[in-house]
Design an enzyme around this catalytic site. Sequence first.
Site, short mmCIF file in Angstrom:
data_model
loop_
_atom_site.label_atom_id
_atom_site.label_comp_id
_atom_site.label_asym_id
_atom_site.label_seq_id
_atom_site.Cartn_x
_atom_site.Cartn_y
_atom_site.Cartn_z
N LYS A 1 52.11 -40.98 -37.25
CA LYS A 1 53.54 -41.91 -37.51
C LYS A 1 54.33 -42.02 -37.10
CE LYS A 1 53.80 -43.62 -41.53
NZ LYS A 1 52.44 -44.80 -42.11
N GLU B 1 41.26 -45.61 -37.92
CA GLU B 1 42.09 -44.95 -37.50
C GLU B 1 41.89 -44.14 -38.08
OE1 GLU B 1 47.01 -46.02 -37.36
OE2 GLU B 1 45.55 -47.39 -38.81
N HIS C 1 31.31 -66.33 -27.56
CA HIS C 1 32.02 -65.49 -25.99
C HIS C 1 31.99 -64.52 -25.84
CE1 HIS C 1 33.16 -69.96 -25.68
NE2 HIS C 1 33.61 -69.52 -26.87
N LYS D 1 42.51 -49.79 -39.50
CA LYS D 1 42.46 -49.01 -40.14
C LYS D 1 41.35 -48.72 -39.91
CE LYS D 1 45.88 -48.69 -41.67
NZ LYS D 1 46.83 -49.99 -41.32
C1 G6P Z 1 51.40 -45.29 -35.36
C2 G6P Z 1 51.37 -45.71 -36.57
C3 G6P Z 1 51.16 -47.01 -37.19
C4 G6P Z 1 52.31 -47.89 -36.46
C5 G6P Z 1 52.30 -47.62 -35.11
C6 G6P Z 1 54.28 -48.54 -34.90
O1 G6P Z 1 50.62 -45.48 -33.99
O2 G6P Z 1 50.64 -44.65 -36.99
O3 G6P Z 1 50.88 -47.04 -37.96
O4 G6P Z 1 51.36 -49.46 -36.39
O5 G6P Z 1 52.89 -46.48 -34.34
O6 G6P Z 1 55.24 -47.69 -35.46
P1 G6P Z 1 55.84 -48.39 -35.91
O7 G6P Z 1 57.15 -47.67 -37.01
O8 G6P Z 1 57.26 -49.04 -34.79
O9 G6P Z 1 55.88 -49.48 -37.34
#
Ligand code: G6P
Length: 610
Positions: A605, A490, A506, A487
Amino acid sequence: MCGIVGAVAERNVVEILLEGLKRLEYRGYDSAGVALLQPSGELTRIRRTGKVQELADAVAEDSALGSTGIAHTRWATHGGVTERNAHPHCSSERISVVHNGIIENYLALREALTQQGYTFTSDTDTETIAHTVHAEMQKGKSLLAAVQNSVKQFHGAYGTVVMDSEDPSRVVVARSGSPLVIGLGLGENFIASDQMALLPVTRRFIFLEEGDVAEITRREVSVYDANGEPVKREVIESNIEHDAGDKGGCRHYMLKEIHEQPTVVRNALQNRLGESGLVADIFGAGADDILSKVKHVQIIACGTSYHAGMTARYWLEQYANVSCNVEIASEFRYRKSVVHQNSLLVTISQSGETADTLAALRLAKEVGYMASLTICNVPGSSLVRESDLAFMTRAGAEIGVASTKAFTTQLTAFLMLTLAVGKYNGLSEADSSSIVKALHSLPAKLEETLAITQGIEDLAEEFADKNHSLFLGRGDQYPIAMEGALKLKEISYIHAEAYASGELKHGPLALIDDEMPVIVVAPNNELLEKLKSNVEEVRARGGIMYVFADRDARFASDDTMRVINVPHCEAPIAPIVYTLPLQLLSYYVALIKGTDVDQPRNLAKSVTVE
Ligand code: G6P
C-alpha cells in the site's frame, strides 16, 4: 510495505504489538515477527512467514510475554521470504532490530562486520544494523550513542527501532527516508511506521523528521536531530477514526471504500466549494497568492496517483490555460528536466510517504520550482510536512491496497485546483460555472453510478477465465482507462493494458480476438464519434467489447458488444464518474477468481523504498 510497531510499558505489550501489526497488514507483507523483553531482560523472538495471524498463534502457543517489544511485517527486498530473513534481527542475543527501508551499503558493512567476528544468520541488509549497533556498544557506548554512531555508517533509507536485552527500559529509534511516528501514552510510549497501528492506544503523536534519533522510555521521549542536538518536535492530536480499520459489513475493505466515494467526495468539497466558486486559500495559508503567479504545473506521482495527475493535465490545459507536464516520480528524480518559469510542482499521494515521490519533491526544491503543493490523504505525512502547500483529500483511511476512494478525491481536488489556477489564467466564466455546477452534482452522481452494480457483477463472470484484456479511452478518459487496467491487473492478476483508442491501429489491433475482452469508456463528449470509429475497428476484427457509455451515446448491445449505461453527467466530472464502474468490474472479477482482493500478491500500500 514493511510495518513497524514497538512499545515500552509496564504492562504486557504482546497484544498491542500484534494488534498494531494487524492494522498494518493492509500495507502488504510476506512475513512477520516480534521480539519481547521482560523486565528481567529475558528475550523472546518469534518469527513466521505468512500472515500476522500465524505469528499471533505462535506467540500464544509460546505464552510469550514482554513489557518492552518490537514487531515487524516484512516485504522482502534483500533475501527471500523465509523465517530466517524475517525481522526482528538480533546480534549476540543482545541487540534486536526492526527496520523499514534499505541499507544500500550493506554488503560492505557485512564484510567489515564479518571480519570483526560477527556471524550473519540472514540474507538481509537489516542484520548489519543489529551488528553495527552491537559493535558500537562494545566500545562502551549507551544504546542511544551506539545508534547515533551507527546511523552515520548507513547509506540508504531506514526507519529502525533498536532494543537492548541488557536494558529493557528503553528503545532507540532512528528515521531517515522511512517514516516513524512516536505514540505518547500515560506511563507508556510507542513507536510505529504508521499512526494507524497505534490508534487503539493513543491519539497523540510525534512525527519524527529526517535524521532524527529518539530514545523512548515509559515516561520520556527525547528526540535528537541529525547533528545530535536535542530538539522539541510538535505533538499532534490525530483525528483519524479509531475504527477506520472496520469493514463496515462489507466483504472486503475495497468494496467498502468503493461505496464510501459519494461521502468522501462530499467531505473533500465541504467548506471549500461555495455556491459559485472556491472559498479563498483552500490550498493553504497564502495559497491564492502563490497560485496567482502559476504559469506551468509539473505533476509528479506514482501508481494510481499518477493517473490522477494524467487526468489533471487535460483539465489544467483545457480549462485553466496553463501548460502541464506529468511524470512518474521514479523517472523524474533520475533525469535532468527543464524547469519552466513560474512552475508549481504538484505531488500527489494517498500515503504521503512514497519514497520516489518524496525524493522528487526534494529534488524539485533544489532546481528552482516556484513552490510545491501536495495533494495528499494523510495529514502529518512526509509530503505534507515538506511541501509549501498541502491539500488534504479527506478520503479517510484507505485499507485496500488497490486505491479507490483516494483516487476519486484526488481528482476532485484537481478540479478545484483547475478553478484556482484558472482564475488567474483566463478560465472562462462558462467553464468556471460548468465545473462548479458539476462538482456540486458529483456526490449524487456517484451514488447513482454505484446503483448499477448488478449489471457489472454479471459482466464479471465473462472475464474471469480470460488472461488478457484491453482498456480504451480518449481525451480525459484515457487515464481512466489506464486506471481501470491497473485495477484489474492489481487485484485479479489478469493482464490488462490501456490504450488511447486513437493508437489502436499502431499496434494493439494485432492482438484482437474473441479471447481478449476490450473495455471501452465512452461518455457522451466531443470525441464520441471518433471513439465509435475505433469501436468499429475492433468489431471488424472479431473483438468482444464491453462499453461503459452514456445513455445518450447511442450504443446498443449485440453479439459482439455489451453496453453498460452510466448515468449522464456534466463533462468535467465524467472521468470521476466513469472510474466507479471500472473499480467494480475489477472487484467482482477478483471475487470470482478468489484472489486476495485487499492484499494482492507482491504489492504494498505504501511504497517507502524506491
Ligand atoms: C502503491 C499502492 C497504489 C498507489 C501507489 C502510489 O503502488 O499500491 O495504490 O497508487 O503506491 O502511492 P501513493 O501513496 O503515493 O499514492
